[in-house]
Write an enzyme that holds these catalytic residues in place. Sequence first.
Site, mmCIF file in Angstrom:
data_model
loop_
_atom_site.group_PDB
_atom_site.id
_atom_site.type_symbol
_atom_site.label_atom_id
_atom_site.label_comp_id
_atom_site.label_asym_id
_atom_site.label_seq_id
_atom_site.Cartn_x
_atom_site.Cartn_y
_atom_site.Cartn_z
ATOM 1 N N CYS A 70 16.206 5.066 5.440
ATOM 2 C CA CYS A 70 15.450 6.004 6.262
ATOM 3 C C CYS A 70 16.150 7.360 6.180
ATOM 4 O O CYS A 70 17.345 7.463 6.496
ATOM 5 C CB CYS A 70 15.445 5.487 7.694
ATOM 6 S SG CYS A 70 14.788 6.655 8.883
ATOM 7 N N CYS A 179 10.683 10.849 3.070
ATOM 8 C CA CYS A 179 10.570 9.829 4.120
ATOM 9 C C CYS A 179 10.190 8.550 3.398
ATOM 10 O O CYS A 179 9.293 8.561 2.537
ATOM 11 C CB CYS A 179 9.496 10.215 5.128
ATOM 12 S SG CYS A 179 9.049 8.870 6.250
HETATM 13 N N1 DGL Z 1 10.999 6.134 7.170
HETATM 14 C C1 DGL Z 1 11.719 7.099 7.873
HETATM 15 C C2 DGL Z 1 12.327 8.185 7.020
HETATM 16 O O1 DGL Z 1 12.615 7.956 5.872
HETATM 17 C C3 DGL Z 1 11.318 7.605 9.210
HETATM 18 C C4 DGL Z 1 9.954 7.549 9.709
HETATM 19 C C5 DGL Z 1 9.966 7.696 11.204
HETATM 20 O O2 DGL Z 1 10.190 6.677 11.854
HETATM 21 O O3 DGL Z 1 9.759 8.807 11.688
HETATM 22 O O4 DGL Z 1 12.562 9.281 7.479
#
Ligand code: DGL
Length: 237
Positions: A70, A179
Amino acid sequence: MKIGIFDSGKGGLTVLNEIKKLLPDYEYIYVGDSKNNPYGEKSEEELIEITTKISKFLICNNCKIIVIACNTATTRCMKTLRKKFPDTIFIGTVPAIKVACDNNYKNILLLATTATINSKRVEELVKDNKKEGQEIYLKACPNLASSIEADNKEKINSLLNEYLKDYKGKNIDCIVLGCTHYPIVKEEINNIIHCNIIDGGYGVAKEVKHQIELNNLILNKSNSKTAVYNTLTDNII
Ligand code: DGL
């Protein structure tokens, strides 16, 4: 010993897939923290509390490496987690701005959560990698990760149209997905702006391999067995 990996839901599975392509034999534990999605709208304190709990769960389950799949949690929490758990190897996910710049794309568009776009890390990545003649546009996409998490196709398409409309005439030749949820809607993005799209998954996979070799880690080999937990249905944190 196993490899732990987590994200605010299903986004990190895009990273796990890349890791498994490169390292197919190991045993993985995946935590999808859908209960706390979206991370992009949370404060640093909240995120540190949540990611500390997840890290404890993974360490208690014998994970020697933890992949923060993430971008948001990496930019906000990785330094603190490394300090709190010095015996664990933390590997983060950062937007592949360096890859885009090294490949000499001219007009690069980074899509990410608000927290990632506003982070010091992104500022540094742009400063360190942007070459003369290159333009890097930064676009925060609030609610996109949560709409992907909820699989709300209508909302996803209307958000993408809204967020990308200003970039249609800018000769964008590369979009960086900052993301880990966004690769799930890569096709939809490409339908609006047709160009090369890159994400950080492969870079993370290479780093996991590198760390295993560097630290001579002997990890469980079990033909890519993965235990998947989701915090909405499994009472683990
Ligand atoms: N998948 C996450 C990222 O790479 C975050 C998404 C979220 O929960 O806002 O930033």
